[in-house]
Design an enzyme around this catalytic site. Structure first.
Site, PDB file in Angstrom:
ATOM      1  N   TYR A  32      -9.379  -3.336   4.962  1.00 38.74           N
ATOM      2  CA  TYR A  32      -9.128  -4.039   3.707  1.00 38.74           C
ATOM      3  C   TYR A  32      -8.514  -3.057   2.706  1.00 38.74           C
ATOM      4  O   TYR A  32      -9.035  -2.811   1.626  1.00 38.74           O
ATOM      5  CB  TYR A  32     -10.391  -4.677   3.151  1.00 38.74           C
ATOM      6  CG  TYR A  32     -10.093  -5.937   2.375  1.00 38.74           C
ATOM      7  CD1 TYR A  32      -9.668  -7.097   3.030  1.00 38.74           C
ATOM      8  CD2 TYR A  32     -10.202  -5.976   0.993  1.00 38.74           C
ATOM      9  CE1 TYR A  32      -9.369  -8.245   2.335  1.00 38.74           C
ATOM     10  CE2 TYR A  32      -9.902  -7.127   0.279  1.00 38.74           C
ATOM     11  CZ  TYR A  32      -9.488  -8.259   0.958  1.00 38.74           C
ATOM     12  OH  TYR A  32      -9.183  -9.408   0.257  1.00 38.74           O
ATOM     13  N   GLU A  35      -4.560   0.386  -2.826  1.00 31.93           N
ATOM     14  CA  GLU A  35      -3.714   1.500  -3.268  1.00 31.93           C
ATOM     15  C   GLU A  35      -4.400   2.852  -3.108  1.00 31.93           C
ATOM     16  O   GLU A  35      -3.732   3.872  -2.913  1.00 31.93           O
ATOM     17  CB  GLU A  35      -3.303   1.300  -4.728  1.00 31.93           C
ATOM     18  CG  GLU A  35      -2.344   0.147  -4.956  1.00 31.93           C
ATOM     19  CD  GLU A  35      -1.023   0.367  -4.253  1.00 31.93           C
ATOM     20  OE1 GLU A  35      -0.507   1.505  -4.280  1.00 31.93           O
ATOM     21  OE2 GLU A  35      -0.498  -0.597  -3.663  1.00 31.93           O
ATOM     22  N   HIS A  37      -6.404   3.715  -0.581  1.00 30.98           N
ATOM     23  CA  HIS A  37      -6.164   4.091   0.816  1.00 30.98           C
ATOM     24  C   HIS A  37      -4.703   4.496   1.025  1.00 30.98           C
ATOM     25  O   HIS A  37      -4.413   5.458   1.752  1.00 30.98           O
ATOM     26  CB  HIS A  37      -6.490   2.919   1.749  1.00 30.98           C
ATOM     27  CG  HIS A  37      -7.916   2.480   1.715  1.00 30.98           C
ATOM     28  ND1 HIS A  37      -8.307   1.279   1.165  1.00 30.98           N
ATOM     29  CD2 HIS A  37      -9.049   3.078   2.156  1.00 30.98           C
ATOM     30  CE1 HIS A  37      -9.620   1.148   1.285  1.00 30.98           C
ATOM     31  NE2 HIS A  37     -10.093   2.228   1.870  1.00 30.98           N
ATOM     32  N   ASP A 150     -15.789   8.372  -3.210  1.00 25.24           N
ATOM     33  CA  ASP A 150     -17.015   8.526  -2.424  1.00 25.24           C
ATOM     34  C   ASP A 150     -17.363  10.007  -2.374  1.00 25.24           C
ATOM     35  O   ASP A 150     -17.257  10.665  -1.329  1.00 25.24           O
ATOM     36  CB  ASP A 150     -16.816   7.961  -1.025  1.00 25.24           C
ATOM     37  CG  ASP A 150     -16.587   6.458  -1.049  1.00 25.24           C
ATOM     38  OD1 ASP A 150     -17.463   5.740  -1.552  1.00 25.24           O
ATOM     39  OD2 ASP A 150     -15.526   6.012  -0.583  1.00 25.24           O
ATOM     40  N   SER A 185     -11.653  -0.352  -5.130  1.00 25.80           N
ATOM     41  CA  SER A 185     -12.657  -0.455  -4.069  1.00 25.80           C
ATOM     42  C   SER A 185     -12.505  -1.796  -3.386  1.00 25.80           C
ATOM     43  O   SER A 185     -12.188  -2.809  -4.038  1.00 25.80           O
ATOM     44  CB  SER A 185     -14.066  -0.334  -4.651  1.00 25.80           C
ATOM     45  OG  SER A 185     -15.044  -0.678  -3.694  1.00 25.80           O
TER      46      SER A 185
END
Length: 281
Positions: A32, A35, A37, A150, A185
């Site tokens: 899913y 931007e 990623h 993260d 996220s």
């Protein structure tokens, strides 16, 4: 770009890449893609000859009451984004491909996983460390790319790579945000319009804390209190944690004398969101 579903197929490509002297970048994701990623994939593409993106919702890092069954998935979208960002392979295995039914071997970490999200999500980082180790063994990357949103995950992976002597460089990449400051996220899609607006309290509270630090404040409790007061003004927000910790050990500090990480976890309605920033003296 190739979309592969089996470990053996990925290993065939990796073997060929290595035989040709090509470098490999790995971007582990749960799919899913957004931007944030994309920025990881683009960074990996700029620094390596080939890029492998894993697109796998890892079941063993979810707790019994977490959102595994409803976690968003969109392989077609992920493939388009990955290819546009420069990926060579999108690895999308089934859980049965990644885990034997009778598996008894897992990768665990302690101390650094006993705080923050790890303290609230038992077993989560065992699942993260195990799947990342497996991806390292499958993709044999020279570099692997993780987002700084993260922050605890990034710290745990760096420590694992050091402790287990992986010959892999871990690259942390900056948080990518929406125009209003909300950290991108996959879980943002769960938010209602009202909750989406309320969620900006996370970045606002951190920005205010950053400004307080710039004035010279070094008392961690005062920084925590300032963030807490900001978040408590938002009726839809419920604090999970607000911390000031050492950037390397993730241990709480009372006085800010060197680089610190200031992470927060906040429920907006039923959706748990995280954000952070690092402050360097």
């Amino acid at each position: 770009m190739e979309i592969l579903h089996s470990i053996s197929d990925v290993k065939k490509y990796v073997k060929r890449f290595k035989s040709e002297g090509l470098t490999i970048g790995l971007v582990p994701t749960m799919g899913y893609l957004h931007e944030g990623h994309k920025s990881l994939i683009e960074k990996a593409s700029s620094e390596n000859d080939r890029v492998i993106v894993s697109d796998f919702v890892n079941p063993i890092q979810f707790g019994p009451n977490e959102d595994l069954d409803v976690y968003p998935r969109d392989l077609e979208h992920d493939a388009k984004l990955s290819e546009s960002a420069g990926a060579s392979i999108l690895f999308n295995p089934e859980p049965s491909e990644m885990y034997f039914d009778d598996a008894v071997t897992f990768v665990n970490s302690s101390e650094i996983t006993d705080v923050l999200c790890g303290a609230r999500r038992p077993g989560h980082f065992r699942g993260v460390c195990t799947v990342v180790t497996k991806l390292f063994n499958i993709a044999c990357p020279d570099k692997a790319y993780f987002g700084e949103k993260d922050a605890q995950q990034l710290a745990v992976i760096k420590r694992m790579v050091r402790d287990l002597n992986f010959d892999i460089e871990i690259v942390g990449c900056p948080i990518i945000r929406e125009e209003d400051g909300l950290a991108k996220s996959s879980r943002n899609t769960y938010l209602s319009p009202e909750e989406r607006k309320a969620a900006t309290v996370l970045s606002r509270s951190l920005n205010n804390a950053r400004e307080i630090l710039k004035t010279g404040e070094r008392d961690a409790d005062k920084i925590i209190k300032a963030i807490t007061l900001d978040i408590e003004k938002e009726p839809l927000a419920k604090i999970d944690y607000v911390e000031v910790v050492d950037s390397l050990s993730l241990k709480s500090v009372s006085k800010i004398e060197k680089s610190v990480l200031i992470p927060i976890a906040v429920y907006i309605g039923k959706i748990r969101l995280i954000d952070n920033f690092t402050f360097n003296i």
